[in-house]
Scaffold this motif. Structure first.
Motif, short mmCIF file in Angstrom:
data_model
loop_
_atom_site.label_atom_id
_atom_site.label_comp_id
_atom_site.label_asym_id
_atom_site.label_seq_id
_atom_site.Cartn_x
_atom_site.Cartn_y
_atom_site.Cartn_z
N ALA A 39 50.42 76.72 -38.36
CA ALA A 39 49.69 77.90 -37.91
C ALA A 39 49.27 77.73 -36.46
O ALA A 39 49.35 78.66 -35.65
CB ALA A 39 48.47 78.13 -38.80
N GLY A 40 48.82 76.52 -36.11
CA GLY A 40 48.47 76.24 -34.73
C GLY A 40 49.67 76.34 -33.80
O GLY A 40 49.57 76.84 -32.68
N LEU A 41 50.84 75.88 -34.27
CA LEU A 41 52.06 75.94 -33.46
C LEU A 41 52.46 77.39 -33.19
O LEU A 41 52.86 77.74 -32.07
CB LEU A 41 53.19 75.20 -34.18
N ILE A 42 52.34 78.25 -34.19
CA ILE A 42 52.68 79.66 -34.01
C ILE A 42 51.77 80.30 -32.98
O ILE A 42 52.22 81.03 -32.08
CB ILE A 42 52.57 80.41 -35.37
N ASN A 43 50.48 80.03 -33.06
CA ASN A 43 49.51 80.59 -32.12
C ASN A 43 49.76 80.06 -30.71
O ASN A 43 49.77 80.82 -29.73
CB ASN A 43 48.10 80.25 -32.59
N TYR A 44 49.98 78.76 -30.60
CA TYR A 44 50.27 78.14 -29.31
C TYR A 44 51.53 78.71 -28.69
O TYR A 44 51.59 79.00 -27.49
CB TYR A 44 50.41 76.62 -29.50
N SER A 45 52.57 78.91 -29.51
CA SER A 45 53.84 79.42 -29.01
C SER A 45 53.68 80.81 -28.41
O SER A 45 54.23 81.11 -27.34
CB SER A 45 54.86 79.45 -30.16
N LYS A 46 52.91 81.66 -29.07
CA LYS A 46 52.68 83.00 -28.55
C LYS A 46 51.92 82.95 -27.23
O LYS A 46 52.27 83.64 -26.27
CB LYS A 46 51.90 83.83 -29.57
N SER A 47 50.90 82.12 -27.17
CA SER A 47 50.12 81.99 -25.95
C SER A 47 50.97 81.45 -24.80
O SER A 47 50.90 81.94 -23.67
CB SER A 47 48.92 81.08 -26.19
N LEU A 48 51.80 80.44 -25.10
CA LEU A 48 52.67 79.86 -24.08
C LEU A 48 53.64 80.90 -23.54
O LEU A 48 53.91 80.96 -22.33
CB LEU A 48 53.43 78.67 -24.65
N SER A 49 54.18 81.73 -24.43
CA SER A 49 55.14 82.75 -23.99
C SER A 49 54.49 83.73 -23.01
O SER A 49 55.12 84.17 -22.05
CB SER A 49 55.71 83.51 -25.19
N ASN A 50 53.22 84.05 -23.26
CA ASN A 50 52.53 84.97 -22.35
C ASN A 50 52.41 84.37 -20.96
O ASN A 50 52.43 85.10 -19.96
CB ASN A 50 51.13 85.28 -22.89
N GLU A 51 52.29 83.05 -20.89
CA GLU A 51 52.13 82.38 -19.60
C GLU A 51 53.45 82.22 -18.86
O GLU A 51 53.53 82.44 -17.65
CB GLU A 51 51.48 81.02 -19.79
N VAL A 52 54.51 81.80 -19.57
CA VAL A 52 55.73 81.41 -18.86
C VAL A 52 56.85 82.45 -18.88
O VAL A 52 57.79 82.33 -18.09
CB VAL A 52 56.28 80.06 -19.41
N SER A 53 56.76 83.46 -19.74
CA SER A 53 57.81 84.49 -19.74
C SER A 53 57.90 85.21 -18.38
O SER A 53 59.02 85.47 -17.90
CB SER A 53 57.57 85.51 -20.86
N PRO A 54 56.78 85.52 -17.72
CA PRO A 54 56.90 86.13 -16.39
C PRO A 54 57.55 85.22 -15.35
O PRO A 54 57.95 85.68 -14.28
CB PRO A 54 55.43 86.42 -16.01
N LYS A 55 57.66 83.94 -15.68
CA LYS A 55 58.26 82.96 -14.77
C LYS A 55 59.71 82.65 -15.12
O LYS A 55 60.31 81.72 -14.58
CB LYS A 55 57.42 81.68 -14.76
N GLY A 56 60.26 83.41 -16.07
CA GLY A 56 61.68 83.30 -16.38
C GLY A 56 62.03 82.47 -17.59
O GLY A 56 63.22 82.29 -17.90
N VAL A 57 61.04 81.97 -18.31
CA VAL A 57 61.30 81.11 -19.47
C VAL A 57 60.93 81.85 -20.75
O VAL A 57 59.81 82.32 -20.90
CB VAL A 57 60.51 79.79 -19.38
N ARG A 58 61.86 81.93 -21.67
CA ARG A 58 61.62 82.59 -22.96
C ARG A 58 61.09 81.58 -23.97
O ARG A 58 61.59 80.46 -24.05
CB ARG A 58 62.89 83.24 -23.49
N VAL A 59 60.09 81.98 -24.74
CA VAL A 59 59.51 81.13 -25.78
C VAL A 59 59.49 81.92 -27.08
O VAL A 59 58.95 83.04 -27.14
CB VAL A 59 58.08 80.69 -25.42
N LEU A 60 60.05 81.34 -28.13
CA LEU A 60 60.17 82.02 -29.42
C LEU A 60 59.82 81.08 -30.56
O LEU A 60 59.93 79.86 -30.43
CB LEU A 60 61.60 82.55 -29.62
#
Length: 262
Positions: free
Chosen positions: A159-180
């Motif tokens: 559950a923590g990994l899912i939450n972390y993954s979403k938060s990380l995507s918000n940070e790095v997706s604008p920088k060109g990295v996809r997180v899923l």
């Protein structure tokens, strides 16, 4: 090998953690089939040696293990394009919260949550610098549907990994990295098959009856069977490909309909 997928991952460097067996092995072979150079990690040497998969022995539950993997890959290849954080396990005893000690919790969280966090931290800077890359976190439906009797720390870590993954995507997706995130239900790996055989032998039932018993404990699987590792690997193979270029920040559940809610 590249004809089926038109070599869509040619030139890509990919790391699959826990890639020596089960779902991780299937994912690694799927990315290899699409043309990627694939590195796999685990504590123990693969039971079946595939010379086309580059193996690094490391205990990723420890900071030194993740540092070793990051250093070796970036030194040899100079980059990493695809990171599949597949490593995950639950070795805690059954019996609910009262039988679990600090070591049970800490070991589970180190393996299932801190290992991917550390690897992301090690590989993301060069992805961000190049404005390209894909990070996949393999979680579990237990992040939403926990089985408290036997896998409480595992469920909490996922559950923590899912939450972390979403938060990380918000940070790095604008920088060109996809997180899923990919959250499988029950997967019929070789280890799961052996477990069904042990249950059947100890309860004087058939493997089919033992399998049905586990599905019943999950509340049923509408599709009628567990997933095969190759089915999860196919989803991951699509998500890391250019065909999924607009997908980021999303959790993909692959459970045969196990979770009973939308």
């Amino acid at each position: 090998m590249q004809d089926k997928f038109n070599g869509e991952l040619s030139g890509k460097i990919a790391l699959v953690t826990g890639g020596t067996k089960g779902t991780g092995k299937a994912i690694a072979e799927r990315l290899l089939e699409a043309g990627a150079t694939v590195i796999i990690t685990a504590r123990n040497t693969p039971e079946e040696n595939n010379e086309k998969l580059r193996f690094i022995s490391a205990d990723l539950s420890l900071p030194a293990g993740t540092q070793k993997v990051v250093k070796e890959i970036l030194t040899r290849y100079g980059k990493l394009d695809i990171l599949v954080n597949n490593l995950g396990s639950s070795e805690t005893p059954g019996g609910g919260f009262a039988v679990l000690n600090d070591e049970d919790w800490e070991d589970t969280i180190r393996t299932n949550l801190l290992a991917p966090v550390r690897l992301d931290r090690g590989f993301l800077p060069q992805m961000i610098e190049r404005k390209t890359g894909v990070v996949i976190h393999i979680a579990s439906i237990q992040g939403r549907l926990p089985l408290y009797d036997s896998t409480l720390p595992y469920a909490a870590a996922k559950a923590g990994l899912i939450n972390y993954s979403k938060s990380l995507s918000n940070e790095v997706s604008p920088k060109g990295v996809r997180v899923l995130t990919v959250s499988p239900g029950w997967i019929m790996t070789t280890s799961a098959t052996r477990m069904m055989e042990r249950i059947a032998a100890s309860s004087n039932t058939t493997v089919e009856q033992a399998t049905q018993g586990v599905m019943d404990a999950l509340g049923g699987i509408p599709y009628g069977r567990p997933a095969q590792p190759e089915e999860v690997a196919e989803l991951v193979g699509f998500l890391v490909s250019p065909r999924a270029g607009y997908l980021t920040g999303t959790e993909y559940v692959i459970d045969g309909g196990t979770i009973p809610t939308i």
